[in-house]
Every structure is written in structure tokens, then in C-alpha cells.
Design an enzyme around this catalytic site. Structure first.
Site, short mmCIF file in Angstrom:
data_model
loop_
_atom_site.label_atom_id
_atom_site.label_comp_id
_atom_site.label_asym_id
_atom_site.label_seq_id
_atom_site.Cartn_x
_atom_site.Cartn_y
_atom_site.Cartn_z
N LEU A 129 -39.64 31.50 -13.39
CA LEU A 129 -38.93 31.33 -12.55
C LEU A 129 -38.52 32.93 -11.95
CD1 LEU A 129 -36.22 29.05 -13.90
CD2 LEU A 129 -37.85 28.56 -11.96
N ASP A 130 -38.25 33.24 -10.74
CA ASP A 130 -37.94 34.27 -10.27
C ASP A 130 -36.63 35.01 -11.02
OD1 ASP A 130 -40.38 34.37 -8.28
OD2 ASP A 130 -39.00 33.52 -6.65
N ARG A 131 -36.56 36.04 -10.94
CA ARG A 131 -35.27 36.85 -11.60
C ARG A 131 -34.10 36.06 -10.99
NH1 ARG A 131 -33.82 43.11 -12.17
NH2 ARG A 131 -32.18 42.94 -13.62
N ARG B 268 -39.07 30.11 -1.21
CA ARG B 268 -38.29 30.93 -0.49
C ARG B 268 -38.98 31.34 0.89
NH1 ARG B 268 -37.38 35.66 -4.78
NH2 ARG B 268 -36.23 36.78 -3.23
#
Length: 319
Positions: A142-144, A244
Site C-alpha cells: 500500500l502507498d505510504r 489515484r
């Protein structure tokens, strides 16, 4: 300098079998650069059953690996007390755990692993939390700044089985995202090829490009507000920053996305308490790698995201 100053002999267990020797060494020799690992293999300093091997050699159960002494520069790390606080916080984020799996509701702002100037990530925290665990590896990422469900394998056999489910698109991931404007109900799928660029700073930036990899995300409207929509996003492919970039491509960037967002939209959310990316991995469906049971797991929204939705609902009700 951090020195492992003696030769190690490691016997390969059933759980460690099947992986390439270079990947095995990357896991065992934390902090050692890839270039050094390939160098010691090429020079014959790493041996399996007393013989030289190539980096692509696949380990078998019962193999004995000779690992030479290595010296690595120690990285700057965060104060121990700060790390312990983060480790303790992770213990409260565990949604499910058994002997082969651990599932976490990852907080926003925590990277999944250290690196790129970060000394602490989820996987380092879990290893500190479970020092007795011989194996802990991320199944996916997962992205930060994205929160939500993160799957961690506690056995290599489980990791292999779950990676196969991902490859065959048998794992369903659902995210919740708050996006700009009025998402049209008929827009149920976004298919746009994505191309990843690495900037000189090391930052990853993704854009829609005919030269990119095929990418698909399915969308469903969950709730409408004034100039914002809460959508469920279900990625079919698993590209970097996919949701995104696909929401931006559709004309509806996600709230507080510092890379692909819209500052004007963010300013309209003043007073909601939101100051982080509104993207949350809310649900995951997969087959348990050991029992064969269908697993459906849900990760609740954190207090900041819940508060934001509560304020948006009250604003809508006032009109």
C-alpha cells in the site's frame, strides 16, 4: 560498520525452498546492497552443498548454503523509543492472525517497509513485534499515505499461494476514496494504460500513456456530497498509484492527494479535519492458503476519515 564476521552455514527448510538464492540472501543479509550480493555469488563465496551457483539457482529443501562474512554501513535510524511506540501501535492494528497469515489495518503515513530514507516500516515493526517469527513477508503493498488492509505471510508456502491468487486475479481488493465533484453513476470502469517514471529524487510518478501497461479499475458510487463523492474503487490490475491516477484521469482526483490531487478541492474540505489522502483499503476477499476457506476481511475507517464524512453529511443535511 556492521560486520557479520564469520562464515554461516544455513540449512534450507521446506518453507524456504523454491526461492532464488539472490532473493534468499537479500532477506537474510539485511542492509546489504544487491550489488554486493551478486558480487559474492559471482566470486563463488556463496556456495550451495559446497558447489558454486548462479543468482537464479532455486533452493531445495535440505540444501546447505555457505554465506561468507560481509560488512555493511549502518544506516541512520530513528530513536529506539520512537520505534517502540510505533511497534506498540501496530499491535492494535492487527485484524486477523493465524499460523500462516497476519492481516493489518495499516495506518496512513506509515510506509510498508523502510528504505528511501525511512528507517521504519510496517514489516520492520512486525518483525520487532514477532521476534520469534522465522518468516514475515508482505504479500502486496500500500502507498505510504493509503490506510487499510495489508496482508502479510508468515510462511513462504502461504506467500507463494497468495501471489498465485494475485497473478490469476482471484483476490478482490476494495478501496474507499473521496473524490472531487459528482462522479457519474454510469462510469463503472476506467481502463487506461499506466506508465511509471522514476524522478531524479527517487520519487515515482505515474501517468496515463499509450506506452504504459494495461490497467483497469472498477468504480461504484457509495455516497454523494456537495462537490464530492465517496466511491468504492476495485482495481483489477495492481499498478503503482493506479486508483489515484485513474480517478484523476476520470476528472475526479482524490482529496488531499499531494501528487495527483487538486489544491482547490482540498481547500473546500476545510473544517472537516481532513489533512491526509482519503484512500482506504476497506475490504479484501481471498482464499486462505492453508484451509481453502474463502476469507472476507474488512478494515474500519480511522477517526479522521470518519469525522470528515460526518461533517460532509451534516453540511449536506443543512441545505
Amino acid at each position: 560498520m556492521n560486520t557479520q564476521n564469520q562464515v554461516q552455514f544455513i540449512d534450507i527448510s521446506d518453507d524456504e525452498a523454491g526461492q532464488r538464492i539472490d532473493n534468499f540472501l537479500l532477506t537474510k543479509l539485511k542492509g546489504v546492497p544487491k550489488s554486493m550480493i551478486y558480487r559474492i555469488i559471482r566470486k563463488g563465496e556463496v556456495r550451495v552443498n559446497k558447489g558454486r551457483i548462479k543468482p537464479e539457482y532455486k533452493l531445495a529443501e535440505g540444501d546447505q548454503v555457505r554465506v561468507p562474512p560481509v560488512r555493511v554501513a549502518e544506516r541512520e535510524t530513528a530513536p529506539v523509543s520512537a520505534k517502540l511506540d510505533k511497534v506498540a501501535a501496530l499491535a492494535n492494528c492487527i485484524l486477523f492472525e493465524d499460523d500462516v497469515l497476519l492481516v493489518l489495518n495499516k495506518p496512513s503515513g506509515t510506509a510498508v517497509h523502510g528504505g528511501s530514507g525511512l528507517s521504519f516500516g510496517v514489516i520492520e515493526g512486525l518483525r520487532a513485534l514477532r521476534p520469534e517469527a522465522r518468516f514475515l513477508e508482505l504479500v502486496h503493498r500500500l502507498d505510504r499515505d493509503t490506510s487499510g488492509i495489508l496482508l502479510v505471510a508468515k510462511k513462504r508456502s502461504a506467500l507463494r499461494a497468495l501471489h498465485e491468487q494475485l497473478r490469476l486475479k482471484q483476490m478482490q481488493k476494495d478501496y474507499l476514496a473521496l473524490v472531487r465533484g459528482n462522479w457519474q453513476s454510469h462510469m463503472k470502469v476506467v481502463q487506461a494504460p499506466l506508465l511509471k517514471n522514476i524522478l531524479q529524487s527517487g520519487e515515482r510518478v505515474v501517468k496515463v500513456s499509450s506506452e504504459g501497461k494495461p490497467s483497469e479499475t472498477r468504480f461504484k458510487v457509495e455516497e454523494r456530497f456537495d462537490n464530492a463523492t465517496l466511491v468504492k474503487a476495485s482495481p483489477v490490475t495492481g499498478r503503482t498509484h493506479q486508483i489515484r491516477v485513474h480517478t484523476l484521469y476520470a476528472g475526479h482526483p482524490i482529496a488531499f492527494d499531494d501528487r495527483y490531487g487538486d489544491k482547490q478541492f482540498d481547500s473546500q474540505l476545510t473544517g472537516t479535519g481532513l489533512n491526509r489522502l482519503f484512500l482506504h483499503a476497506s475490504a479484501l476477499k481471498f482464499t486462505h492458503p492453508k484451509t481453502g476457506e474463502e476469507m472476507r476481511l474488512h478494515a474500519p475507517l480511522d477517526s479522521q476519515l470518519n469525522h470528515c464524512l460526518k461533517i460532509l453529511r451534516s453540511r449536506k443535511a443543512e441545505k
